[in-house]
Each structure stands twice: as C-alpha cells, then as structure tokens.
Design a protein around this motif. Structure first.
Motif, mmCIF file in Angstrom:
data_model
loop_
_atom_site.group_PDB
_atom_site.id
_atom_site.type_symbol
_atom_site.label_atom_id
_atom_site.label_comp_id
_atom_site.label_asym_id
_atom_site.label_seq_id
_atom_site.Cartn_x
_atom_site.Cartn_y
_atom_site.Cartn_z
ATOM 1 N N GLU A 144 0.672 -1.140 0.015
ATOM 2 C CA GLU A 144 0.006 -0.057 -0.048
ATOM 3 C C GLU A 144 0.966 1.303 0.020
ATOM 4 N N ASP A 164 -9.288 8.398 0.247
ATOM 5 C CA ASP A 164 -9.440 7.005 0.377
ATOM 6 C C ASP A 164 -8.039 6.402 0.367
ATOM 7 N N ARG A 168 -6.823 4.017 3.403
ATOM 8 C CA ARG A 168 -6.128 2.612 3.369
ATOM 9 C C ARG A 168 -4.850 2.634 3.938
ATOM 10 N N ASP A 171 -5.112 2.352 7.733
ATOM 11 C CA ASP A 171 -5.468 0.973 7.939
ATOM 12 C C ASP A 171 -4.630 -0.136 7.827
ATOM 13 N N ALA A 172 -3.642 0.031 6.953
ATOM 14 C CA ALA A 172 -2.684 -1.068 6.841
ATOM 15 C C ALA A 172 -1.678 -0.797 7.801
#
Length: 248
Positions: A144, A164, A168, A171-172
């Motif tokens: 990511e 967005d 991501r 979150d990763a």
C-alpha cells in the motif's frame, strides 16, 4: 535508566552506549522538554548514533529502543524548532534537525553493512518472526505504501491529497502495529514506512505550492494519526508517549 558499566566503560558496545546517552537525565530530548537546546547533549547523542550505525549490526532489523533513540530526537527537535525558532535560518536548530534527520535516514532507509560470518555469529538472535498472517499484514502495508495509485505517490507526484488512499494506508499501518504487538525487534522496511510518513507528509503538505483543498482541521487530524502510529510502533508505551507529547 542505566546501561553503562562503571567498572569497564570501554567494553560497552555501541548499542548500549547509544541507549545510555538517549535515556540519560541530562540527555538532549530531556533538555528540549525543559525548553533548552543543549548543543553539547546533541553532539553526544549524534556521536552515539553514528557509532551505532557504523558498528557491525543487522541492518535489516533493530530493537524498538534503538528505533526510539533515532525517531524521538528527530521528532522533538523538529517540534522545538517549529515552536521556538520558526523563522530563523542557519542557526543551531536548523543544523541540528538536519543532522538528526541524516542519522534517522541512515537507520530507517537502510545502509549496507558488511558482516563476516564470525561477527554475524556473535550477534544476538532476533525476536521470533511474525506469523504467516502477520507476514501477510506486513506485505500488505508495504504494498500500500508503494502503490502507484496509493496515497504517498499521489501526494508527492500529483500534489493530491487522496482521502481514500490515506485511509487505506492508515488501516494497513494499524494492522501492522497490531500484528507486531509487543515484540522488541522491528523490521527495518516496515519501520521505514512509519518514520517516513510521520515527517514527510506534514512537511510536504505545508509547502506553499501544495493545494490544501480541505479544512485545516482535516490535515491536522491526519498528521496526528500518523504521529500516533509512529508512537505505537517506536515507543509502544502509550502513557509514556502521551507525556512526551504533552510536554511544552
């Protein structure tokens, strides 16, 4: 916290000397929290960091305390300079921040270190590897962070804040912190992501030519999120981290 042996200080290895200097009461970070830029303490810390970096070591991983001894001085020096000397140039703050950045860059971005078999055999073994699921989480975070349509590349190359993509990436990173747990050793490639985004993103977005299309509060919250993730990985102890952040 004492790491040095008073009986035979010359036998102390570079890692122990680094941690002794970093955690010392008259150390550079402690003095910053007292509102003092202590040039002598800074030079002692830089010398200890340099000695560690040039010593035989496993450049692919390092202990959490070592990461903290590079990340926190760099961060706290930047905070101090932004608050105390934001408009000065060519002063000790600017030079010191650059020097600390260079040391942190060396640790987190990696530097080839030559180890012969005899030296490598004497090095302490690292912590157990991540589980199979943990390795998948690690790889997902690295993927990511490097994705062509990901937050970091769009931020740098297109000057675009991809909400967005940021979600991501965060979150990763959170997933990796959870998978890492309280393991005392950090993977360099993974740690690099946390170190890099914590300092680069605020710096890049603060440039005059960056189009800040969202409310200022949105960016500040994002910077706080990246800081908190770095604290969780490099410091681990949230109560200690909170005290550091609340110190003027």
């Amino acid at each position: 916290m004492a790491f040095l042996s008073e009986a035979n200080p010359e036998s102390v290895d570079p890692k122990r000397a680094l941690l002794s200097e970093f955690f010392s009461e008259p150390g550079f970070v402690v003095r910053l929290h007292d509102g003092v830029w202590d040039e002598a303490a800074l030079q002692r810390l830089l010398s200890a960091q340099r000695a560690y970096l040039t010593s035989p070591r496993d450049a692919a991983r390092f202990e959490r305390d070592v990461a903290q001894a590079f990340w926190l001085p760099h961060r706290e020096a930047r905070r101090y300079c932004a608050q105390v000397a934001p408009s000065r140039s060519n002063d000790p703050c600017e030079r010191g921040c650059e020097q600390l950045h260079d040391m942190a860059y060396w640790l987190f971005m990696g530097e080839p270190v030559s180890l012969d078999d005899a030296v490598f055999a004497q090095m302490p073994s690292a912590s157990p590897a991540l589980s199979a699921d943990g390795l998948k989480v690690r790889q997902a975070m690295l993927d990511e962070s490097l994705a062509e349509d990901g937050f970091l590349l769009r931020l740098r190359c297109e000057l675009e804040w991809d909400r967005d993509g940021f979600a991501r990436l965060v979150d990763a990173m959170r997933g990796y912190v959870a998978a890492q747990g309280e393991v005392g050793w950090l993977d360099r490639e993974a740690a690099e992501v946390f170190w890099y985004v914590e300092w680069f993103v605020p710096q890049w977005v603060s440039r005059p030519n960056f189009p800040r299309k969202l409310a200022p509060e949105h960016y500040e919250q994002a910077f706080d999120d990246l800081r908190d993730l770095a604290i969780l990985l490099f410091v681990g102890n949230e109560s200690h981290a909170t005290r550091q952040e609340q110190t003027p």
